[in-house]
Design an enzyme around this catalytic site. Sequence first.
Site, short mmCIF file in Angstrom:
data_model
loop_
_atom_site.label_atom_id
_atom_site.label_comp_id
_atom_site.label_asym_id
_atom_site.label_seq_id
_atom_site.Cartn_x
_atom_site.Cartn_y
_atom_site.Cartn_z
N ARG A 20 -37.15 -23.10 -1.61
CA ARG A 20 -36.23 -23.73 -0.65
C ARG A 20 -36.85 -24.95 0.03
O ARG A 20 -36.13 -25.89 0.38
CB ARG A 20 -35.79 -22.71 0.40
CG ARG A 20 -34.84 -21.71 -0.21
CD ARG A 20 -34.48 -20.62 0.74
NE ARG A 20 -33.39 -19.83 0.20
CZ ARG A 20 -33.04 -18.65 0.67
NH1 ARG A 20 -33.70 -18.11 1.67
NH2 ARG A 20 -32.04 -18.00 0.13
N LYS B 82 -20.18 -4.07 -10.05
CA LYS B 82 -18.83 -3.59 -9.71
C LYS B 82 -17.73 -4.63 -9.88
O LYS B 82 -17.91 -5.80 -9.54
CB LYS B 82 -18.82 -3.14 -8.25
CG LYS B 82 -19.65 -1.90 -8.02
CD LYS B 82 -19.62 -1.55 -6.57
CE LYS B 82 -20.21 -0.16 -6.35
NZ LYS B 82 -20.35 0.13 -4.93
N GLY C 155 -24.79 -16.09 -1.24
CA GLY C 155 -23.50 -15.82 -0.60
C GLY C 155 -22.61 -17.05 -0.55
O GLY C 155 -21.39 -16.96 -0.77
N GLY D 246 -26.47 -14.60 -6.54
CA GLY D 246 -27.10 -13.29 -6.59
C GLY D 246 -28.04 -13.04 -7.74
O GLY D 246 -28.91 -13.84 -8.05
P1 AMP Z 1 -24.18 -7.74 -8.59
O1 AMP Z 1 -24.95 -7.86 -7.31
O2 AMP Z 1 -22.81 -7.17 -8.43
O3 AMP Z 1 -24.21 -9.02 -9.41
O4 AMP Z 1 -24.92 -6.62 -9.42
C1 AMP Z 1 -26.19 -6.81 -9.93
C2 AMP Z 1 -26.76 -5.49 -10.32
O5 AMP Z 1 -25.95 -4.91 -11.30
C3 AMP Z 1 -28.15 -5.58 -10.89
O6 AMP Z 1 -29.04 -5.01 -9.98
C4 AMP Z 1 -28.07 -4.77 -12.19
O7 AMP Z 1 -29.12 -3.88 -12.34
C5 AMP Z 1 -26.76 -4.02 -12.01
N1 AMP Z 1 -26.20 -3.65 -13.32
C6 AMP Z 1 -26.00 -4.44 -14.39
N2 AMP Z 1 -25.54 -3.72 -15.42
C7 AMP Z 1 -25.42 -2.44 -15.01
C8 AMP Z 1 -25.01 -1.23 -15.64
N3 AMP Z 1 -24.60 -1.22 -16.90
N4 AMP Z 1 -25.04 -0.11 -14.91
C9 AMP Z 1 -25.45 -0.12 -13.63
N5 AMP Z 1 -25.85 -1.25 -12.98
C10 AMP Z 1 -25.84 -2.39 -13.66
#
Ligand code: AMP
Length: 395
Positions: free
Chosen positions: A35, A198, A377, A354
């Site tokens: 940064r 998710k 964010g 992220g």
């Molecule tokens: P996000 O913050 O929603 O982008 O989620 C990122 C996280 O999703 C990372 O820490 C990954 O480890 C997790 N992730 C990716 N693929 C999977 C999966 N198949 N099952 C569970 N977690 C996952």
Amino acid sequence: MKTINDFNFSGKKALIRVDFNVPLNENFEVTDDTRIVAAKPTIDAILAQGGSVVLMSHLGRPKAKGDDKNSLRHVVSKATQILGVPVTFVADCIGDEVRAVVSKMKAGEVVLLENLRYYPEEEAGDLEFSKKLSEWGDIYVNDAFGTAHRAHASTTIVAQFFKDKACFGKLMEKELASIAKVLKTPERPVVAILGGSKVSSKIGIIENILDKIDHLIIGGGMTYTFIKAKGGKVGDSICENDRLELALQILDKAEKMGVKVHLPLDILAADSFSNDAKTQIVPVDEIPDGWQGLDIGPKTEIAFSFIIMQCKTILWNGPVGVFEMPKFAKGTIEMGNAIADATEDGAFSLVGGGDSVSAVKQFGFENKVSYVSTGGGAMLEMLEGQTLPGVAAIV
Ligand code: AMP
């Protein structure tokens, strides 16, 4: 978009909101200076014109004034080293101590103020506090993309006191130009690769980008909500059972809009959420009970890479597997490789928001993609189509 190019900083003091919220180790040494490096071009340009610079930032989440753990004094030596000029630290961000130093500043000098968040007025967006901050500069420059989604005193409210004297720094300009290149004026075809855990946390992005893209690649934990909604067997994979209807609606909407949705064909299933788990490759919709999908499989790697290679604009948000565990990182690495190859062939690629940013850095793709966003964010909110308060205050 007003930028530092619209002003002559010669003999002027620039009050720059930077994002020096850097990680420190237990000895209070900066462990990642990204940064500070990112803020350098703006500071350099203003100094080169004969201006002087007052830097303001937050660091961590201090409880109160004097919380030394979060003092920006820990950042001074790193900032001095990176900027190549002495950085004078003032142990406050408003008041007489600051005035005494700032009033004597000469061209070419750099001052760093103490953590803005020592004052709760910063996050409250307090008008009086903003006015006090505004005294330290002739021109206000916002270069803190990482906090541009917050209507805080130093990121947004202070701009009110710089009528026609407020602008974006080079980092902000680059971030805004990158997202515009993907969402407003993209060269087609456009692909968005969405991963992560998710569907619920990505729905805002999906809804905003569907009418702007040609291909949507879905990977990561989100996959299984879609597969189950389509009638597949997902075993013990992460799945949002309350979003099955939503997943079908997204697929339906995409089809009506002519967006091709690409879901994994095969996946790497594990018998536990662990790097020591037993694994097997199975079709994405035939995951046995007791097994969970933790990465995309080899057929999917090829299929997804093929799509990516055909596209001229690429947006990547979210890993396609649990890349934090080496056993389940391969799919994410292969996506990085495909994006790097497409970029080399002339595509524009933006990685933002992220964990995909961490993955890109961890696997060394940082310099092989067109742009890696510095604001988690803030980038997510932009991808969702929201106007950031820090941007609206200046535009
Ligand atoms: P996000 O913050 O929603 O982008 O989620 C990122 C996280 O999703 C990372 O820490 C990954 O480890 C997790 N992730 C990716 N693929 C999977 C999966 N198949 N099952 C569970 N977690 C996952």
